[in-house]
Structures are given as C-alpha cells and as structure tokens.
Design a protein around this motif. Structure first.
Motif, PDB file in Angstrom:
ATOM      1  N   GLY A 150       0.855  -1.240   0.023  1.00  0.00           N
ATOM      2  CA  GLY A 150      -0.004   0.000   0.105  1.00  0.00           C
ATOM      3  C   GLY A 150       0.777   1.438  -0.146  1.00  0.00           C
ATOM      4  N   ARG A 151       2.078   1.157  -0.470  1.00  0.00           N
ATOM      5  CA  ARG A 151       2.933   2.370  -0.310  1.00  0.00           C
ATOM      6  C   ARG A 151       2.765   3.234  -1.849  1.00  0.00           C
ATOM      7  NH1 ARG A 151       4.688   2.914   4.486  1.00  0.00           N
ATOM      8  NH2 ARG A 151       5.211   0.885   5.319  1.00  0.00           N
ATOM      9  N   GLY A 152       3.087   4.667  -1.712  1.00  0.00           N
ATOM     10  CA  GLY A 152       2.785   5.523  -2.780  1.00  0.00           C
ATOM     11  C   GLY A 152       3.655   5.023  -4.002  1.00  0.00           C
ATOM     12  N   GLU A 203       7.504   6.174  -3.676  1.00  0.00           N
ATOM     13  CA  GLU A 203       8.417   5.688  -2.601  1.00  0.00           C
ATOM     14  C   GLU A 203       9.539   4.787  -3.442  1.00  0.00           C
ATOM     15  OE1 GLU A 203       6.969   4.261   0.907  1.00  0.00           O
ATOM     16  OE2 GLU A 203       5.349   5.286   1.042  1.00  0.00           O
ATOM     17  N   ASN A 228      -4.417   0.851   4.605  1.00  0.00           N
ATOM     18  CA  ASN A 228      -3.843   2.062   3.561  1.00  0.00           C
ATOM     19  C   ASN A 228      -4.955   2.955   2.948  1.00  0.00           C
ATOM     20  OD1 ASN A 228      -1.316   0.438   3.512  1.00  0.00           O
ATOM     21  ND2 ASN A 228      -2.659  -0.989   2.432  1.00  0.00           N
ATOM     22  N   HIS A 243      -5.524   6.098   3.701  1.00  0.00           N
ATOM     23  CA  HIS A 243      -5.209   7.283   3.193  1.00  0.00           C
ATOM     24  C   HIS A 243      -4.413   7.315   2.055  1.00  0.00           C
ATOM     25  CE1 HIS A 243      -6.324   9.574   7.113  1.00  0.00           C
ATOM     26  NE2 HIS A 243      -5.829   8.554   7.756  1.00  0.00           N
ATOM     27  N   THR A 244      -3.642   6.430   1.733  1.00  0.00           N
ATOM     28  CA  THR A 244      -2.805   6.047   0.327  1.00  0.00           C
ATOM     29  C   THR A 244      -4.112   5.928  -0.760  1.00  0.00           C
ATOM     30  OG1 THR A 244      -1.102   5.082   1.535  1.00  0.00           O
ATOM     31  CG2 THR A 244      -1.203   4.637  -0.948  1.00  0.00           C
ATOM     32  N   GLN A 288      -5.909   8.875  -1.888  1.00  0.00           N
ATOM     33  CA  GLN A 288      -5.714   9.793  -2.975  1.00  0.00           C
ATOM     34  C   GLN A 288      -5.983   9.630  -4.457  1.00  0.00           C
ATOM     35  OE1 GLN A 288      -3.137  11.967  -1.987  1.00  0.00           O
ATOM     36  NE2 GLN A 288      -3.819  10.849   0.132  1.00  0.00           N
TER      37      GLN A 288
END
Length: 673
Positions: free
Chosen positions: A178-180, A183, A633, A635-636, A639
């Motif tokens: 779940g990383r942007g 990153e 995740n 908040h990710t 977006q």
C-alpha cells in the motif's frame, strides 16, 4: 487411318473428333475386356455375356454385402487398437477412454487410436499387449503414458531484462504494502546506500532501473493485466462458480463494490479471485450496477447458467425486495439445467452486520469518542499502549470515523476496551470529559451484554474465515451458533450468566452498590435482542437450508441414506456406498481430493453436485483480506487514483496467482516497463 492436317480453322474439329472416336472405342474395349480371348461378363445391365469390342466395359462395383462386411467389428482390433465390441449397438468401445467409436471401419478406429492413445505402442510385444488388454478389461487404471519431454528452458535474461524484472518486482511489493508510487525513489536511496557500503562494484546497476512514479504506475498496470489474463484463462474451465459482492468494505473518499469469484474446475480445484471493482458513484442505479457485473462476467467468459451462488452484504442495494441486485441476478441466471442461484447475505463482515442489531444503547458511538480522546490526548499513558498498538497495526496512525466504528465492532477490540474501563474512566476525569455513562446502571449492563454477544459473534466469524472447508462445514458452524443462541436466550430468561462473562462482571460490581431488592437488569430487554439476532440469521442463511440435503450428501456421501436422496442420484449413491476402494479413499483423503478422484463417467450426477457445492463461498477470507488492505492503507488509497489503478492494487493485494515474470519482461514495449 486417314491423314489429318491441323489448321486454325475451327470447322476441322468435328471432323477430327469423328475420325478418332472408333479408335477410342477399340482401345477402351481392349483394355476393359482384354481382347477376343479374354472377354468377360460386364456388370452393366444391357451387356451380353460376351462384351463387344465396340462397347466400353467398366470394373464391376462391389456388392452391398461386401460393403456391410467391411463395417463388421474384427477381433484382431482388440489388441491392435485396444477396442472391444460393445454389448449393445454398433461401433467399437475404447478400453482406455471408454468412448464409443460410432463408425466401425478400420480407418475410423485407427484414427481414434493414433490421435488419443498412440503412446501405448510401447507395449508392442505380444505378451505385453495381451496383459494390457486384460488389465483394461478389468477396469483397472491403465499405466499412464510417459510424460512429454519438458519444454526447453527459456534463454537467460539479459542485463536490460533483469533490470526490468527488478522494477516489476519492486512495483508489486509497493502495491502489496500500500505504498505510494513515489516511494520507489526512497527505496533506491536505501539500496544505493547499502550497495556502496557492502558491494560498491555493483552500485551502478541501480542506474539501469527506472524508479520514477510513472514507471511504477505502468508496471502495476502490466502486472494487473497479466493476473487478470491468467484468471480469465482459468475461468474457461470452471464447471460452476459463485460471486461475492461486498459494498461495505470501502471506507475511502468514494464507495466501491468489490466483486469476487469462486470457481471450481472438473478436478475440484478451487480458485478465489477478485473479478472486478465497480465505482458506485458512476453506477448508482441497480440497473447500471447489474450491467457492470454482467460485463465483467462476459469479459471472463463466465455464463450465468454456470452461476451457483451469491454471497452479499445485507444492504438495501443488494437485497432490496424486488429491486436489489440479487433479485436481478437471480432472474437473469434462471436456467432449467442448474440450481436456482443460492443467496446468503451474512458471510461478509458478519460482526459488522449483526452488531447493528445488538447495539441497544449506542455503545459503539460512545466508545469511539473515548478512543479519539485517547489517540489525541492519552498517547503517552502506559495503560493504553496495548490498545494503541493494536489500533496502529490494524489501520495505521490516522483513522477515519467510519473505519474506527467498524474496527470497534469486532469483538476482540471491544473486549479489550471493556477490560480498560476503569483506566478510561480515570483518564476522562483527568482531562475533564464527561463520565456520566459509568454511573448509568442500564448503560453498563448494555455494555457488558454487547461485549459478550460480540465476542460470541467474533468466534463464529473466526470459524468462517477458515478457507477450503466447503460450504457444508461453514453451514454446520452457522447451525451450531443458532443452537447456541437458543441456549443463551434460555440462560438470560433464567438470569444465568454462565456464558456472559463481561455481563456477569458488571452485575457483580453493581450488586455491591445497590440494595438487595433492587433489580439490576431486565431479562426481557436482552431476550428481545437475541430473538432479533436469531431472525436475522434465519433470513441471512435461508437459502442454504433449501439445499441442506445436498450439503449433507456432499459432506457425508457414505452415511447419507439413499432413500432420502433425490431420485436422480439414488442409483449412483448406492453404487458409491458399495465400493470399498472409494470408502478407503474417503477416509484417508479430504473432500476435495476424494471428489477430484471420483470418476465423472461412473458418477456424473454426484460429481456435478460436488462441483456446485464446492463453488459456494465457504469463508470470508478473501473479502477480509481486501478489507484489511483497505483500512491499513485508507489514506494512500484515498489519493486521486483511476479506477483501473485501484482495481490493480486490490487484485495484486488479494490474488494467489503468481505473475508470469518472464512473459512480462519479454513482452514489454519499453526498455524498462
């Protein structure tokens, strides 16, 4: 023969033709009958016993008897082509695949043998051939043909392809965590720092990989398309499938419908995957939502006639009477060759749905306010570290109100908060917040009752999260819980709090501050709640009761009495129960392995029932996996993302299919995909 001169005048052709015809007749007569001494009888009707040289004689046709004899089964075909004469009807019965070759001519039998069973040519000796035929006659499993040679290994990846493979693996890892997209640059810095310290000669390899956000987006989409293509390929072999429609999991800035599919192939292999993600803001009406689901099924090659079950949430959009998506789907999927679609609406987020029926005094809203105060003003207090740690592991440091409420409706969390109620009361007093609920006898009793009921629901929910047990076992858990609810209702009526640990603790505390003749709680208040919960369970799983016999037959075929089985399956069930070898397989194998090894030719109806029952969702595991990924995740995922990217992230996070890395690398369009 007169001499003929050829010229360009077309009128000479009839004359030439008339001059050549007698010669043609003489040659034909000589060739057909062999001259004067070799004359023979002609098969033409008007021909005399001795052919005249002026008439043309043809080769006699075969008689009808000779044609019929060419279609008679020959005994030597048994060893040559592994076929026998069927007991009834014409043709040849193949001993290997048990299929009937209808046109019994040697070329037809040979064509079938060479196309299907040419591998048995290695048994060429007469004794080996005879032993093979006897083994096949007894119905024993034929010796499997030698496996085909393995395909040649693909050529090793070049430097550019290895860099592309690394970029794809990194994109998949970021998506699953779940990383942007951005990153990737930070990951590059970490790797570069490590390589320069440990392997400085290899640090330059990082320059061959594109770490930009745009590259990460494209890689995620490439992996998504590969996984979806593999799913569609597997879906073509599904004998039956079911759908799970979850419109309650999403807690981000938009609402989505997650559609999961569970399919079963002929060999009882079960596949659970995400089928599609539907944006509910763009498909607000039930008709538009129905069209989106049907389009996803069409793209996967799944016909509605193979649909067996629907598992949904209990929202109005899903189960509204005559207007919900379920009623539309069941109407479309009606077919005389399959079950009516089985619908059950309690599997997904069981504790979330049921908690609305048992939260008699808005306990959850009050506790949510406490958690918000603790996360903002009580972070440093040691007594709350366990609660905060669990909260952070569930959904990160920041959490929305809706997500917090859903988290609190899980029995384990509510039980932990109940155990900290004294510490929470002291904390609220220290910050000047209201503590009126801790002096409200009715509210405390409701709190203890809710904690116990939600804990019982949590235990059931944990049992229903165990996958690959099939719907029969899951339905047994539900029936057992309904019996448990009857027991709890009787205990409440008798004021027996044996199975209400938190409720009993509250009552014991209140007895110390109240007079003996004062009533601490009213049993009728909680009996109504349990009765309401019983009715909800009966409504959620009503359709499963309609197929209870099929579920029992699937789970215990050797203990099921044939007279209670449907008429169409009684003969097969009797034959199955009389087979000792199958009984031994049933005892030592799990259900999936047992039914996978069951012969579809000998037990077609039982095998069909097994495929249908196995295709029903037996757990909420994949839905919980998507829900956990979402709340961790949120908040990710909140977006700005396109629907395709959101779909790709959920597919990568929930799938069990491994991407075809070599195909992705070698099929790329850019140097670095």
């Amino acid at each position: 023969m007169p001499e003929v001169t050829f010229c360009s005048s077309y009128w000479l052709f009839p004359l030439l033709l008339r001059n050549l015809q007698p010669i043609g007749r003489q040659v034909a007569a000589g060739a057909g009958c062999g001259g004067g001494a070799e004359r023979r009888r002609c098969s033409r009707g008007g021909c005399s016993s001795a052919c005249d040289r002026r008439d043309v004689c043809v080769t006699p046709r075969k008689s009808r008897m000779e044609v019929d004899e060419s279609r008679v089964f020959r005994a030597e075909w048994t060893q040559r082509y592994l076929v026998v004469e069927p007991p009834e009807g014409e043709g040849a019965l193949c001993l290997v695949c048990r299929r009937l070759v209808v046109a019994t001519r040697e070329r037809d039998v040979r064509r079938h043998y060479e196309a299907e069973h040419d591998s048995y040519e290695r048994y060429s000796a007469e004794g080996e051939r005879a032993a093979l035929v006897e083994r096949l006659r007894r119905g024993e499993a034929a010796v499997s043909p030698p496996p085909p040679p393995p395909p040649p290994p693909p050529p090793p990846l070049g430097p550019a392809e290895r860099a592309a493979r690394a970029g794809l693996g990194l994109a998949r890892l970021l998506a699953r965590q779940g990383r942007g997209w951005a990153e990737g640059a930070f990951v590059r810095q970490c790797l570069e720092e490590t390589l320069r310290a440990v392997l400085p000669e290899h640090a330059g390899v990082l320059d061959t990989i594109d770490w930009s956000s745009d590259a990460a987006r494209q890689r995620v989409l490439s992996i998504h398309r590969d996984l979806r293509g593999q799913l569609f390929t597997r879906a073509k072999a599904f004998k039956a499938y079911s759908l799970a429609l979850d419109d309650q999991a999403f807690v981000a800035y938009e609402n989505y419908l997650l559609v999961f599919v569970r399919g079963v192939s002929q060999d009882l292999q079960v596949h659970e995957e995400l089928l599609t993600v539907v944006n509910l803001t763009r498909h607000f009406s039930v008709g538009a939502l129905m069209a989106a689901v049907l389009e996803a099924l069409r793209a996967a090659g799944l016909s509605l006639q193979r649909m067996v079950g629907l598992s949904t949430t209990h929202t109005l959009r899903m189960v509204g009477e005559n207007s919900g998506l379920v009623s539309y789907m069941r109407e479309k999927a009606v077919s005389p060759n399959c079950w009516n679609v089985i619908h059950y609406s309690g599997f997904l987020h069981l504790e979330l749905l049921s908690s609305y029926d048992v939260d008699v005094n808005q306990i959850i809203n009050t506790v949510s306010e406490w958690i918000v105060l603790i996360k903002t003003r009580g972070v440093r207090r040691p007594e709350f570290q366990a609660l905060l740690t669990e909260s952070q592991s569930e959904h990160g440091e920041r959490v929305s109100g809706r997500c917090l409420n859903n988290w609190l409706r899980k029995g384990k969390t509510l039980k932990l908060i109940f155990s900290l109620r004294k510490e929470i009361e002291a904390f609220l007093v220290s910050i000047g917040a209201t503590t009126v609920h801790f002096s409200d006898r009715q509210w405390l009793c409701d709190f203890g009752f809710l904690v116990d009921i939600m804990d019982h629901l949590r235990e059931l929910s944990e049992l229903l999260k165990v996958s690959k047990v099939f719907a029969a076992a899951a339905f047994d858990h539900i029936c057992t819980f309904e019996v448990k609810l009857n027991l709890l209702q009787r205990h409440i009526e008798e004021k027996n709090l044996t199975h209400f640990v938190a409720f009993r603790e509250v009552v014991d505390e209140l007895k110390q501050h109240l007079k003996e003749d004062q009533k601490i709680f009213e049993p009728d208040r909680y009996q109504v709640v349990i009765c309401r919960l019983q009715k909800e369970f009966e409504r959620h799983f009503k359709d499963l009761r309609f197929i209870k016999k099929d579920l029992e037959l699937f789970a215990n075929p050797f203990n099921f009495k044939p007279e209670y089985a449907p008429i169409s399956v009684r003969v097969e069930l009797t034959k199955l129960q009389a087979n000792t070898n199958l009984w031994n397989d049933y005892r030592i194998k799990d259900l999936g392995q047992f039914y996978a090894g069951l012969s579809a030719e000998s037990y077609p109806i039982i095998k069909g029932v097994a495929c249908k029952v196995a295709s029903l969702f037996d757990s909420s595991e994949i839905c919980e996996k998507a829900y956990s990924y979402l709340i961790r995740n949120q908040h990710t995922l909140s977006q700005p993302l396109t629907d395709e990217h959101l779909h790709a992230l959920f597919r990568i996070a929930t799938t069990e299919i491994e991407p075809q890395w070599d195909d992705l690398v070698r099929g790329r369009n850019e140097p670095n995909p």
